[in-house]
Scaffold this active site. Structure first.
Site, mmCIF file in Angstrom:
data_model
loop_
_atom_site.group_PDB
_atom_site.id
_atom_site.type_symbol
_atom_site.label_atom_id
_atom_site.label_comp_id
_atom_site.label_asym_id
_atom_site.label_seq_id
_atom_site.Cartn_x
_atom_site.Cartn_y
_atom_site.Cartn_z
ATOM 1 N N CYS A 186 0.874 -1.180 0.000
ATOM 2 C CA CYS A 186 0.000 0.000 0.000
ATOM 3 C C CYS A 186 0.901 1.216 0.000
ATOM 4 O O CYS A 186 1.653 1.448 0.950
ATOM 5 C CB CYS A 186 -0.901 -0.004 1.228
ATOM 6 S SG CYS A 186 -1.953 1.462 1.353
ATOM 7 N N GLU A 230 -3.688 1.027 -6.065
ATOM 8 C CA GLU A 230 -2.719 0.003 -6.429
ATOM 9 C C GLU A 230 -2.509 0.070 -7.933
ATOM 10 O O GLU A 230 -3.396 0.502 -8.671
ATOM 11 C CB GLU A 230 -3.207 -1.382 -5.991
ATOM 12 C CG GLU A 230 -2.135 -2.452 -6.007
ATOM 13 C CD GLU A 230 -0.885 -2.024 -5.255
ATOM 14 O OE1 GLU A 230 0.068 -1.545 -5.931
ATOM 15 O OE2 GLU A 230 -0.854 -2.121 -4.024
#
Length: 244
Positions: free
Chosen positions: A2, A102
């Site tokens: 992340c 992402e």
């Protein structure tokens, strides 16, 4: 992993949801990046408190800042890796978020960013750890890292890792100083496959200078160009006639 996320829920609803003591005032953020100050919820004196810390963990025992920024801690090794094990044992926290980004590799082309959020649109808590570092100049730095795990079925086509997203009923256990390693290990798992949606977004999110609501608007994705097949070479003529 992340590496970017959003915090768009206003302070008052955020306080009501997480139950912290303070009354902070902070703007919506659509592209939170490493090294920036980020909100965490931690327990001090038996109560939940809001704090702003740097995203990028510096262990309390470090003589200097790590050369590689420690923004993520793998669930599989967090209890044993020297950089994280002390904070994991004593300084666990929640990182409020409304979504995260992402990037999906697309063969030879640029990576495609996706915005991932809960299907019901509600904010959530990422499992995190924090630590306090005192460099030689006598100053102090509170910093944090997000705990990550294997991607679930929703995210696996995009990336092989995802942040640990804690169910609300498990927030108290994650923050409990008396929680056992076995109890904590059971929490560090992929999110249910039906919890999240992944939406393709524009590449403007790639720049940390961009921080506006338009970053999370769905973008049209052009399929990658097919890789041309290589032409088969004809076998070399060995100047001998075939029998058939």
């Amino acid at each position: 992993m992340c590496g970017r996320y959003t915090i768009t829920t206003p302070p008052a609803p955020m306080r009501a949801l997480f139950g912290f003591v303070e009354h902070p005032n902070f703007p919506a953020r659509y592209n939170v990046a490493p090294t920036q100050p980020v909100p965490i919820i931690r327990v001090e004196g038996g109560r939940r408190h809001f704090a702003l810390v740097r995203w990028g963990l510096v262990p309390s025992w470090a003589k200097e800042e790590p050369q590689s920024l420690l923004i993520n801690a793998r669930a599989e090794t967090i209890a044993d890796k020297p950089s994280f094990r002390g904070a994991f044992r004593h300084h666990r926290c929640l990182m409020p978020a409304d979504g995260f980004y992402e990037w999906q590799a697309k063969g030879r082309g640029p990576k495609q960013p996706y915005y991932i959020r809960r299907r019901d649109g509600k904010p959530f808590a990422m499992a995190a750890i924090w630590d306090n570092w005192m460099p030689a100049d006598g100053s102090e730095l509170d910093s944090c890292a997000v705990v990550t795990t294997d991607a679930n079925a929703t995210l696996a086509p995009i990336h092989n890792r995802m942040p640990v997203i804690l169910d609300e009923k498990d927030w108290a256990l994650w923050l409990d100083p008396a929680a056992t390693p076995r109890e904590l290990a059971a929490l560090m798992k992929p999110a249910p496959d039906d919890l999240l949606d992944a939406t393709p977004v524009g590449t403007a999110v790639n720049s940390v200078a961009n921080d506006q609501s338009g970053l999370i608007v769905e973008a049209h994705v052009t399929p990658p160009d097919p890789v041309p097949e290589k032409k088969k070479r004809k076998p070399a003529d060995d100047r001998q006639s075939s029998l058939f």
